[in-house]
Scaffold this motif. Structure first.
Motif, mmCIF file in Angstrom:
data_model
loop_
_atom_site.group_PDB
_atom_site.id
_atom_site.type_symbol
_atom_site.label_atom_id
_atom_site.label_comp_id
_atom_site.label_asym_id
_atom_site.label_seq_id
_atom_site.Cartn_x
_atom_site.Cartn_y
_atom_site.Cartn_z
ATOM 1 N N GLY A 18 -11.797 5.402 10.780
ATOM 2 C CA GLY A 18 -11.216 6.289 9.782
ATOM 3 C C GLY A 18 -10.464 5.525 8.705
ATOM 4 N N TYR A 19 -9.628 4.578 9.123
ATOM 5 C CA TYR A 19 -8.901 3.775 8.131
ATOM 6 C C TYR A 19 -9.861 2.978 7.249
ATOM 7 C CZ TYR A 19 -4.203 4.677 9.968
ATOM 8 O OH TYR A 19 -3.017 5.270 10.332
ATOM 9 N N PHE A 20 -10.920 2.454 7.841
ATOM 10 C CA PHE A 20 -11.921 1.742 7.042
ATOM 11 C C PHE A 20 -12.531 2.666 5.987
ATOM 12 C CE2 PHE A 20 -12.845 -1.755 10.313
ATOM 13 C CZ PHE A 20 -12.260 -2.723 9.522
ATOM 14 N N ILE A 21 -12.845 3.898 6.383
ATOM 15 C CA ILE A 21 -13.432 4.853 5.442
ATOM 16 C C ILE A 21 -12.455 5.166 4.320
ATOM 17 C CG2 ILE A 21 -14.222 7.246 5.185
ATOM 18 C CD1 ILE A 21 -15.345 7.020 8.054
ATOM 19 N N GLY A 22 -11.182 5.430 4.695
ATOM 20 C CA GLY A 22 -10.189 5.767 3.682
ATOM 21 C C GLY A 22 -9.927 4.630 2.712
ATOM 22 N N LYS A 23 -9.666 3.432 3.243
ATOM 23 C CA LYS A 23 -9.389 2.281 2.376
ATOM 24 C C LYS A 23 -10.633 1.856 1.608
ATOM 25 C CE LYS A 23 -5.827 0.555 5.548
ATOM 26 N NZ LYS A 23 -5.466 -0.513 6.515
ATOM 27 N N GLY A 24 -11.783 1.951 2.270
ATOM 28 C CA GLY A 24 -13.025 1.570 1.603
ATOM 29 C C GLY A 24 -13.336 2.464 0.423
ATOM 30 N N THR A 25 -13.068 3.758 0.570
ATOM 31 C CA THR A 25 -13.293 4.682 -0.546
ATOM 32 C C THR A 25 -12.393 4.341 -1.718
ATOM 33 O OG1 THR A 25 -13.903 6.432 1.015
ATOM 34 C CG2 THR A 25 -13.342 7.105 -1.218
ATOM 35 N N LEU A 26 -11.138 4.008 -1.428
ATOM 36 C CA LEU A 26 -10.225 3.608 -2.500
ATOM 37 C C LEU A 26 -10.717 2.342 -3.199
ATOM 38 C CD1 LEU A 26 -6.733 4.240 -0.829
ATOM 39 C CD2 LEU A 26 -7.863 5.622 -2.580
ATOM 40 N N CYS A 27 -11.232 1.395 -2.421
ATOM 41 C CA CYS A 27 -11.783 0.169 -3.021
ATOM 42 C C CYS A 27 -12.976 0.506 -3.926
ATOM 43 C CB CYS A 27 -12.218 -0.802 -1.930
ATOM 44 S SG CYS A 27 -10.870 -1.534 -0.971
ATOM 45 N N SER A 28 -13.847 1.386 -3.454
ATOM 46 C CA SER A 28 -15.021 1.764 -4.247
ATOM 47 C C SER A 28 -14.609 2.510 -5.511
ATOM 48 C CB SER A 28 -15.962 2.631 -3.408
ATOM 49 O OG SER A 28 -16.520 1.901 -2.339
#
Length: 683
Positions: free
Chosen positions: A644-654
């Motif tokens: 979940g944290y990967f998805i959240g932070k990854g979306t912000l990076c994208s």
């Protein structure tokens, strides 16, 4: 396609009735879909540990030890009484303790202290328990009731039982919060009080249909069950928002509702289909994993996105047509400000951000591949949970502890004795329970009690239960597994079977690490090919894929610089999910830029693009970020939380790459794209 779109807006009730019937049928099927919480059960059938477990289940009545139970402040007689109580619990196939490894009726000073301390230390008894998979939840609950909360238990069976009961409750709470947040975001992004509910209705129908049709797989993994529906909501939210914003634009041209919807479907279909295809391909790339959780999640999510696309192009327009009068009556002012000022701000930062982007590509790439990893299930529950505290309590008394089971062909007791001596010499081996160690090689089999014999010898094999002072994961464990296999191979060639939690984790590591490069290359290559065909451009797809891949590398490099170990399964899955879910934003941005670039110069075209797409992208991006952060915050299942944290932070990076880097790349390479690259497939 216009004929299909025209038929859709002319016959909305037929489509609504058809989807409603499918919704009801699938809603009835949802409770029938079973969930598998055993991370090791998804190993390939031909992996050594899987083959070993199957063979041992054929040869012996008792299953492989999969739980450890520690009872504190007990004497030896009391420990024996606890062992009898454990054996009487339904679902407990076998219990091993010190009395199986040594003669407890002689003074302990006469016994090997290493053996004694691996089973009985500080007045605490540690039992190795075999729990039947079919009744895991009930059996673990019964053991907990029997020993109480003051004592401790750990192991795969305990972890999976806890995951089954706790994760389901957590996901229900997370789903409610996610829907409320999505509703808030949609209210901010739309201009009618009814539109958010129409969008959520369409998404809800798609999610229920997808979840119900998972019954075709028989069962789904805990990752798919926990994250699948919420990810489908977050990932496919943008399709409805893209179409709705196009519809509002087209109605602004004084078109009636039906004509505006047909025009909106025609103009937005390219972006939505491109986004959908790349997302589906990103998820399907997980099917290349030999580790079964990848295909399980990939197929379910790909199917879900396909169903979401059908609802967006058929069900959602029909709902709009049926509710259009109510939508018009419930209009409100736009809550989001004009994004033209933000567009001008982006154009001021885009070139410095593009330069910074170029500088971080290589470091983020290298860092993302050099993380420390957990491969198995032993770290799934952290120190704040009951299971995490139990595992720590057992480790405080006994140190690292695991049980391996080695099965070798019976016949030569001398060979078995020689192997046992070699294994016993390994520093991590605490004790060995086998025929030659416990009974003695010189005693004929016919003189032994049948119950004792059935635990140690079958028709074809002898079994060694090896207590080791090693963790269930990590380099030391993997070295030990290789050492045990090497020694067994020296005596028996390939005719032996080794099982245990650490052994399964080693095979899991061996499987998933070999999947990494294959999954990433296919995902990136397939997404590039789809963009190549949809955009009819060679250079643009390369820019888009490079941008999102760098966002993925930045996301995965954060744990490296923070010194935080990560679950390799989450690490592997997020690469495909982030690529498939967020490349949509880059596609929408680029398509809109190309439209404006036909009539405007570079910088004004970028300002108009940012102004036009920001609300649509942020609607989906904030939804996906929120879903990820909710999973990370509220799930006690560490693998799901980390994903979940990967998805959240990854979306912000994208999002950062799309809004601040991609404009600079399009600006810098505009000449190449226009002069040499644009529409190259037509030439």
């Amino acid at each position: 396609m216009q004929k299909l779109y025209r038929w859709t807006v002319d016959h909305p009730m037929r489509i609504i009735v058809a989807f409603s019937m499918a919704f009801v049928m699938c809603a009835l099927l949802v409770p029938m879909v079973s969930v598998n919480f055993d991370i090791h059960s998804y190993l390939p059938e031909k992996s050594p540990s899987s083959v070993s477990i199957d063979m041992m289940n054929e040869e012996y009545a008792g299953s492989i030890p999969n739980a450890r139970v520690m009872v504190k402040n007990v004497t030896v007689p009391e420990a024996l009484a606890y062992k009898d109580k454990l054996l009487k619990i339904d679902g407990v196939a076998d219990v091993t303790w010190l009395d199986d490894a040594a003669d407890i009726y002689v003074p302990f000073d006469a016994l090997d202290s290493k053996i004694v301390k691996s089973w009985y230390a500080d007045n605490a008894a540690l039992f190795s328990v075999s729990v039947e998979t079919e009744s895991r939840i009930e059996t673990v609950a019964a053991i907990r009731d029997m020993i109480g909360n003051d004592n401790a238990m750990a192991g795969t069976a305990v972890t999976m039982a806890g995951a089954t009961t706790d994760t389901i409750k957590e996901i229900e709470r997370i789903a409610v919060i996610a829907v409320i947040f999505a509703l808030f975001v949609l209210v901010m992004a739309t201009t009618s009080w009814i539109e958010p509910f129409v969008i959520l209705c369409g998404l809800g129908v798609a999610i229920v249909i997808n979840t119900g049709t998972n019954l075709m797989f028989g069962e789904v993994s805990f990752v798919t069950s926990a994250a699948g529906s919420i990810l489908q909501l977050a990932v496919s939210l943008d399709y409805s928002v893209f179409l709705l914003h196009r519809f509002v634009e087209c109605r602004g041209k004084n078109l009636n509702a039906k004509d505006a919807m047909v025009d909106a479907l025609t103009k937005s279909s390219s972006s939505i289909v491109s986004s959908g295809l790349t997302t589906v391909i990103g998820f399907l790339a997980l099917c290349l994993m030999r580790y079964g959780i990848g295909p399980d999640l990939g197929v379910a999510l790909a199917k879900g996105i396909g169903i979401s696309l059908l609802t967006v192009f058929l069900f959602f327009p029909s709902l709009i047509m049926v509710t259009i009068k109510l939508i018009d009556k419930t209009q409100h002012r736009r809550f989001t400000p004009s994004m033209r000022g933000f567009g001008k701000f982006v154009t001021k930062l885009m070139l410095p951000m593009a330069c910074l982007f170029a500088l971080v590509i290589v470091p983020s790439f290298l860092a993302s591949f050099n993380n420390d990893f957990y491969y198995g299930a032993s770290k799934i529950f952290g120190p704040a949970t009951q299971l995490g505290q139990d595992a720590a309590a057992i480790e405080d008394v006994y140190g690292k502890n695991d049980t391996y089971v080695l099965m070798v062909p019976k016949g030569s007791t001398a060979t078995e004795q020689a192997l046992s001596q070699k294994l016993g010499a390994l520093p991590q081996v605490n004790s060995i329970i086998s025929f030659v160690d416990t009974v003695g090689a010189e005693i004929p089999l016919e003189y032994l009690d049948s119950d004792v014999l059935s635990k140690l010898v079958s028709k074809r094999y002898s079994r060694m239960v090896i207590s080791v002072g090693a963790d269930f994961d990590g380099e030391e464990t993997f070295s030990l597994v290789k050492a045990v296999r090497r020694l067994a191979g020296d005596f028996y060639g390939e005719d032996f079977y080794l099982a245990g939690e650490g052994v399964s984790t080693y095979d899991l590591m061996d499987t998933v690490t070999s999947d990494m490069v294959k999954v990433n290359l296919v995902a990136v290559g397939a997404v590039f090919l789809v963009l190549l065909l949809m955009m009819r451009s060679l250079f643009l797809p390369a820019l888009l894929v490079l941008g999102i891949e760098t966002a993925i590398w930045i996301n995965l490099s954060i744990p490296y610089f923070a010194g935080t170990p990560i679950f390799y399964v989450a690490y592997l899955i997020i690469s495909a999910i982030q690529l498939g879910a967020t490349v949509d934003y880059a596609i929408l941005f680029t398509n809109r830029y190309n439209e404006y670039r036909c009539v405007l110069n570079r910088k004004p075209a970028l300002v108009e693009t940012v102004s036009a797409v920001t609300v649509s992208i942020l609607t989906s991006g904030t939804g996906l970020t929120a879903v990820g952060m909710l999973l990370g915050k509220y799930s006690t299942h560490s693998l799901i939380s980390q994903l979940g944290y990967f998805i959240g932070k990854g979306t912000l990076c994208s999002l950062a790459v799309v809004f601040f880097v991609l404009p600079g790349l399009l600006y810098c390479f505009d000449g190449i794209i226009r002069r040499y690259d644009y529409d190259f497939l037509k030439t």
